[in-house]
Scaffold this active site. Structure first.
Site, mmCIF file in Angstrom:
data_model
loop_
_atom_site.group_PDB
_atom_site.id
_atom_site.type_symbol
_atom_site.label_atom_id
_atom_site.label_comp_id
_atom_site.label_asym_id
_atom_site.label_seq_id
_atom_site.Cartn_x
_atom_site.Cartn_y
_atom_site.Cartn_z
ATOM 1 N N TYR A 101 -12.642 8.762 -2.489
ATOM 2 C CA TYR A 101 -11.263 8.303 -2.294
ATOM 3 C C TYR A 101 -11.271 6.784 -2.369
ATOM 4 O O TYR A 101 -12.116 6.131 -1.744
ATOM 5 C CB TYR A 101 -10.753 8.739 -0.910
ATOM 6 C CG TYR A 101 -9.452 8.071 -0.539
ATOM 7 C CD1 TYR A 101 -8.234 8.691 -0.779
ATOM 8 C CD2 TYR A 101 -9.433 6.777 0.019
ATOM 9 C CE1 TYR A 101 -7.039 8.071 -0.486
ATOM 10 C CE2 TYR A 101 -8.241 6.146 0.318
ATOM 11 C CZ TYR A 101 -7.049 6.791 0.058
ATOM 12 O OH TYR A 101 -5.867 6.162 0.333
ATOM 13 N N GLU A 189 -3.494 4.646 -5.181
ATOM 14 C CA GLU A 189 -4.507 5.534 -4.631
ATOM 15 C C GLU A 189 -5.129 6.399 -5.721
ATOM 16 O O GLU A 189 -4.428 6.843 -6.634
ATOM 17 C CB GLU A 189 -3.780 6.436 -3.632
ATOM 18 C CG GLU A 189 -4.650 7.155 -2.663
ATOM 19 C CD GLU A 189 -3.784 7.993 -1.724
ATOM 20 O OE1 GLU A 189 -3.415 7.486 -0.654
ATOM 21 O OE2 GLU A 189 -3.467 9.132 -2.085
#
Ligand code: GDP
Ligand code: MN
Length: 383
Positions: A101, A189
């Site tokens: 991530y 993101e």
């Protein structure tokens, strides 16, 4: 403003972040043609602006024409958490070893952007943050200096990312921060950032939210907005009615006047254990027809199980609003979902008298109104 995955991927790819080969399709033939071009296996991914599409059945990996046809048929036209899917991204399937991530967001507490890296990618990062906050490395950035290269390396190192890909992950993080600044992002993101057996990193998903108020200086993104908006019928409706509306995932519908008041109502719904279905600000001077439109909006959301009105009379007078609520609800043979009303401010007493208690539940305080709406929502959703 949220970009679709395919739009965010285009923005990321233009900036040099590796993304899988992909093509957008809106019908079965388009999916098959794209898959043929890219080469099987491919991932077929619903283009709606919600997270967790994978778990909700909006993403399928397919090996051949037959599977692709089946997946296209099931995903195109499906209802995914209240969003109608009319486009899919057909994408080269990535054979990955690990899912990371990486993200940039504004840390309002610190008043600074923060870069985040975790080796626990591919799952809902909010859950990771709650269960195991140490699994996410964070590095705050001074916006006047930008992200120093050592900061990117430190975040990647702290997260425990494999040495072999640390350099590439740092570079993705740096690019993401540059995009976040130059494109007026509020969130950027990549989850997951996949790591392949050959130690390549590739952005398998992309999220980019942009500050609406900056769109005047982001013409390219503003153009994407008109494309992106088309997915949600309710948000389109809100545009027509000229409401400030944001669709959320809960089942308690919220209508109020004034952004602060609506936000407070949202917080209280959450506080009393409910889940807000939306943010809807009817604005000042809301006359009867606007109230009727607002009710039409929330009743059109099939997730809504109850509605709470929170009105503070000022320019908008309590008796006007009460008349509007009565008129709007009298049109129904049966009220679709229970409605709770709290009135305060100018002419609230007149308003309370006017309200037809056969149609709505009236509460004196905001706390009572919210609690009542939350318990109605629970009852309705259990039926
Ligand atoms: P989200 O659920 O809406 O966040 O959608 P993502 O794009 O993040 O996909 C969810 C999950 O689907 C990923 O974490 C992967 O596990 C899987 N997935 C998505 N694309 C691919 C792919 O190209 N190859 C493989 N093997 N899995 C994929
Ligand atoms: Mn994802």
């Amino acid at each position: 403003m949220k970009l679709h995955e395919y739009q965010a991927k285009n923005v990321f790819a233009d900036a040099g972040i590796p993304t899988p080969a992909s093509a957008l399709a809106s019908d079965v033939d388009g999916v098959l043609a794209a898959a043929e071009e890219i080469g099987y296996p491919v991932a077929i991914k619903a283009q709606v602006q919600v997270g967790g599409r994978g778990k909700a059945g909006g993403i399928e990996l397919v090996e051949d024409d037959e599977q692709a046809r089946e997946a296209a048929n099931s995903i195109l036209g499906m209802d995914l958490k209240g969003y109608h899917v009319d486009q899919v991204l057909v994408e080269e399937a990535v054979d990955f070893e690990n899912e990371l991530y990486v993200g940039i967001t504004m840390d309002r507490g610190e008043g600074k952007p923060v870069a985040m890296v975790s080796t626990r990618g591919g799952v809902n990062i909010e859950e990771v943050a709650e269960e195991d906050p140490d699994a996410i490395a964070r590095e705050h950035i001074d916006p006047s200096f930008g992200m120093h290269p050592y900061q990117a390396r430190k975040a990647v190192y702290d997260a425990g990312v494999d040495q072999a890909v640390a350099r590439d992950v740092s570079s993705v993080l740096t690019t993401l921060y540059d995009l976040w600044t130059s494109r007026d992002g509020s969130d950027a993101e990549i989850n997951p950032l996949m790591v392949t057996a050959d130690d390549e990193v590739i952005a398998a998903d992309a999220v980019m939210n942009v500050d609406e108020d900056a769109l005047f200086r982001q013409p390219e993104l503003a153009e994407m907005e008109s494309e992106a908006a088309s997915g949600d019928e309710l948000e389109q409706k809100a545009d027509e009615y000229d409401f400030d509306y944001v669709r959320l995932e809960g089942n308690t519908g919220i209508i109020g006047n004034g952004a602060g008041l609506v936000m407070t109502t949202l917080d209280l719904v959450d506080h009393y254990g409910g889940e807000p279905a939306n943010f809807l600000d009817v604005g000042g001077g809301a006359k009867a027809d606007r109230i009727a439109n607002a009710l039409d909006m929330v009743f059109s959301d099939e997730n809504v199980d109850s509605v709470v009105f929170n009105i503070f009379g000022g320019i908008t007078r309590g008796d006007e609003v009460a008349k509007g609520i009565n008129e709007a609800l009298e049109q129904f043979d049966e009220i679709p979902k229970p409605v709770v009303v709290r009135l305060a401010g100018t002419n609230w007493e007149e308003g309370m008298e006017i309200l037809n208690e056969d149609l709505v539940t009236v509460e004196q305080t905001l706390e009572d109104a919210v609690q009542r709406a939350v318990s109605y929502a629970e009852e309705v959703s259990e039926q």
